[in-house]
Design an enzyme around this catalytic site. Structure first.
Site: not given
Length: 363
Positions: A68-69, A141, A169, A186, A188, A224, A307
């Site tokens: 996501a960053t 978050n 989130q 994201s 994860h 890739t 983070c």
């Protein structure tokens, strides 16, 4: 170990691991190669793309990213002109718009109320013709509050601006409004693997590239792709869609049970109602959070965003809702969801409450 840090990351779903294993063990082709193994890898990537897109609004395409960053950086740096965002955004947004401001780009950061929600009147005044991008997080978050993203997207559209939604989130947990033009997610955070995310881009919206190279992805992102990571993301998204109702009901039940279990010394940070109920951000006067975490090393919970952990700074989100530094530093975040049992959560709360009381006695 009782794991209560779902906002930092979620346990990998067995289904996601199973989807990844063939691409890690024996199917190693580059999905951008033209030979048969490469085409098979590409087919797996495209199937995953469809699964990720199934939880997005209609009328756009998913480009895979490293997370996501990267997706948020791409969405912000790939546009031009004035930006409006919120004081509670993730560092991937706030630090990026600050970097853009240093280059001369006009940036407005809107304040929050004590409930963690933006004032729509203030937003309406700030999002005016000439604004080019509005960025807002769907589910916070740190405190779990759900912003009025649909109304903010309407304001952006009326002003002729694009609307970027950080749905990291909220993806798979609450509906993403149709008015979004850009959506960052994201894997994860929905029981998928780390290292892969996506930016959903509405049809007709173009972005300058963040990464230059082969331009492998639909919107021109270069690099890739990993079939294994994409397959894991796709499986996690597919499972989130199938379990949407069950996961939501489970989080609701855990939240109600947790609130009923807390004594009056604990205060909920942020709105009680306008929030995702898999997040419990609470504070207790005088709580030494570092000591609490040291005393309860077999319970995984957080003092704030993963983070920003270790920075020593109080949470910018808690300060944005008006908490003093000592109040912010006496707050903890418990995150739970699909694989959390009520027994685990209440056992952890019992131990957290007891450890907090022992601090008070010792003092």
């Amino acid at each position: 170990m009782i794991y209560l840090d779902y906002q930092a990351t979620t346990p990998l779903a067995p289904e996601a691991l199973a989807a990844m294993l063939p691409w890690l063990e024996s199917q190693h082709a580059n999905p951008h190669s033209a030979h048969a193994p490469g085409r098979a890898a590409k087919a797996a990537v495209e199937a995953a793309r469809d699964d990720v897109a199934a939880l997005m609004p209609v009328g756009g395409a998913v480009s895979f990213t490293s997370g996501a960053t990267e997706a948020l950086n791409w969405a912000i740096k790939g546009t031009t002109g004035p930006i409006v965002t919120l004081a509670s955004e993730h560092a991937a947004v706030l630090d990026t718009v600050e970097a853009e401001a240093r280059k001369g780009r006009d940036v407005t950061v809107l304040p929050l109320g004590s409930d963690g929600l933006v004032d729509l009147a203030a937003a309406r005044a700030a999002i005016r013709p000439g604004t080019r991008l509005v960025a807002a997080m769907l589910v916070n978050n740190e405190i779990g509050t759900i912003q009025p993203v649909e109304q903010l997207a309407d304001l952006a559209r009326a002003a002729g601006a694009l609307f970027l939604c950080d749905a990291v989130q909220g993806y798979g947990r609450t509906r993403i409004p149709d008015g979004c033009d850009l959506v960052a997610v994201s894997a994860h955070k929905i029981h998928g693997p780390k290292g892969v995310g996506a930016l959903w881009i509405r049809d007709g919206v173009t972005l300058d590239p963040l990464l230059h190279g082969g331009g492998q992805e639909p919107a021109g992102r270069s690099g890739t792709l990993s079939p294994a990571l994409c397959a894991g993301f796709g499986a996690a998204a597919r499972l989130a869609k199938q379990r949407f109702g069950a996961d939501h009901a489970h989080a609701e039940q855990l939240f109600r049970a947790a609130l009923a279990h807390l004594d009056g010394d604990w205060i909920l940070n942020g709105s009680r109602d306008e929030r995702y109920h898999g997040n419990l951000n609470i504070r207790r006067k005088g709580l030494d959070v570092a000591r609490l975490m040291s005393d309860l090393r077999d319970i995984a919970f957080s003092a704030g965003s993963a983070c920003a952990s270790g920075s020593g700074r109080p949470s910018h989100v808690l300060r944005a809702i008006g908490l003093a530094d000592n109040e912010a530093r006496s707050s903890i975040r418990l995150g739970f969801g699909r694989y959390t049992t009520e027994e685990e959560l209440l056992t952890a709360l019992d131990r957290i409450i007891a450890a907090a009381r022992s601090q008070k006695v010792a003092a």
